[in-house]
Design a protein around this motif. Structure first.
Motif, short mmCIF file in Angstrom:
data_model
loop_
_atom_site.label_atom_id
_atom_site.label_comp_id
_atom_site.label_asym_id
_atom_site.label_seq_id
_atom_site.Cartn_x
_atom_site.Cartn_y
_atom_site.Cartn_z
N ASP A 193 1.21 -1.43 -0.02
CA ASP A 193 0.22 -0.12 -0.13
C ASP A 193 0.84 0.99 -0.09
O ASP A 193 1.76 1.70 0.99
CB ASP A 193 -0.94 -0.13 1.60
N THR A 194 1.21 2.09 -0.99
CA THR A 194 2.17 3.00 -1.00
C THR A 194 1.60 4.15 -0.34
O THR A 194 2.45 4.83 0.73
CB THR A 194 1.61 3.71 -2.80
N ALA A 195 0.41 4.25 -0.01
CA ALA A 195 0.10 5.23 0.78
C ALA A 195 0.62 5.13 2.50
O ALA A 195 1.51 6.15 3.49
CB ALA A 195 -1.15 6.25 0.58
N GLN A 196 0.26 3.96 3.06
CA GLN A 196 0.19 4.04 4.46
C GLN A 196 1.50 3.34 4.75
O GLN A 196 2.38 4.21 5.62
CB GLN A 196 -0.51 2.32 4.96
N HIS A 197 2.15 3.60 3.26
CA HIS A 197 3.97 2.67 3.79
C HIS A 197 4.39 4.02 3.98
O HIS A 197 5.42 4.64 5.10
CB HIS A 197 5.02 1.76 2.66
N THR A 198 3.85 4.76 2.38
CA THR A 198 4.85 6.42 2.91
C THR A 198 4.42 7.07 4.01
O THR A 198 4.98 7.94 4.58
CB THR A 198 4.33 7.37 1.48
N ILE A 199 3.31 7.43 4.69
CA ILE A 199 2.68 7.49 5.63
C ILE A 199 4.16 7.93 7.24
O ILE A 199 4.05 7.99 7.61
CB ILE A 199 1.13 7.48 5.96
#
Length: 319
Positions: A193-199
């Motif tokens: 999940d691109t957003a979850q990891h980035t956050i």
């Protein structure tokens, strides 16, 4: 490389009774599926708790999959199962609850028996604040659960693949690596999940580079914020109750987005990955947005930005 795009069933629509999921009734659900099909999506991911509603609405899950195919889809591609909150009956970090969780997984597997679902997507932990302090031993206990579930799902033709939340107990790069070191690559896979990891301060491209041989899917969504205030600890829901952030998730293509989607697409193409790529929108209605608009914006971005990145990477790799 032939890219296959699916959509994660995380939509909210306006009804006379207020905001509801499309499975609110058959007319809303039919219209929702046709909207996704018109945009070109060919796979459909959904939550395990929607399966009974879809069964009642279409006569059976096979009937729902037939409806999908009649409207241009290929199939149901993934089922998402999760225990976001720990209870005395279900808590992945508590070994005594594992039998109950496995039994729940068996129920879901029986529900999709005979379909062509590929991914059994799981949230490996509950909220951070319910697991804290997060120790190596607790991560090992969670890994043991999903090794067990992964062995079971493979017997049914599905891969158990782990999707991580920024507010979960397994969130930092060190914790992720430890978790995967405790899991058997034959049974437990990675869902990015691109957003979850980035956050959470983790680079999704680097995660994919490391675990690409275990990667079975993606949630393509963006964020404008890295959690720098330990918001992941906020009870009961950091996604809705963060004092510094009103909206965590955005569709691809918005100003201020932090995820390098073209870079990720080039990495995916060069790796030879041939699975599904999934668009997800989460709480897109915050700030006056709509899921329909967010999905159209994301598909424009796919067709005009990511397609170019895909072509460039294919030319370099000779695919």
């Amino acid at each position: 490389m032939s890219v296959k795009w699916s959509y994660m069933d995380h939509w909210v629509t306006e009804t006379a009774q207020g905001p509801q999921p499309p499975s609110f009734n058959r007319a809303h659900m039919d219209r929702y599926i046709k909207q996704l099909s018109a945009l070109g999506f060919r796979g459909f991911d959904t939550f395990f708790f929607y399966l009974p509603m879809l069964t009642n609405m279409y006569g059976s899950l096979r009937g729902f999959e037939t409806f999908l195919r009649d409207n241009g889809f290929d199939k149901i591609t993934g089922i998402f199962s999760a225990y976001p909150y720990a209870t005395k009956y279900t808590a992945p970090h508590v070994a005594e609850t594992h039998d109950r969780i496995v039994a729940d997984c068996v129920t879901t597997l029986r529900a999709v028996e005979g379909l062509s679902v590929e991914n059994f997507i799981v949230m490996p932990s509950t909220t951070y604040f319910q697991v804290a302090p997060v120790t190596d031993e607790k991560i090992k206990v969670m890994a043991e659960l999903w090794n067990r579930v992964g062995r079971l799902t493979l017997e049914h033709g599905l891969r158990t693949t782990c999707h991580f939340e920024f507010w979960g107990a397994i969130r930092t790069r060190e914790q992720l690596d430890l978790f995967f070191s405790y899991t058997d690559p034959a049974y437990v896979y990675f869902f990015c999940d691109t957003a979850q990891h980035t956050i959470a301060g983790v680079d999704p491209i680097e995660m994919f580079r490391t675990y690409r041989d275990r990667c079975t899917g993606f949630h393509f969504k963006d964020t404008h914020t890295v959690d720098q205030h330990d918001t992941y600890r906020t009870p009961p829901d950091p996604e809705l109750m963060a004092p510094e952030v009103t909206r965590w998730f955005y569709e691809m293509g918005t100003d201020g987005g932090l995820v390098d989607f073209p870079g990720l697409m080039r990495e995916i193409v060069s790796s030879g990955y041939d699975g599904w790529l999934t668009v997800e929108h989460d709480k897109a209605e915050l700030g006056g947005g709509s899921y329909a608009e967010a999905t159209c914006v994301a598909k424009w971005y796919i067709d005009n930005v990511l397609a170019q990145a895909q072509d460039e990477a294919s030319e370099v790799s000779g695919q």
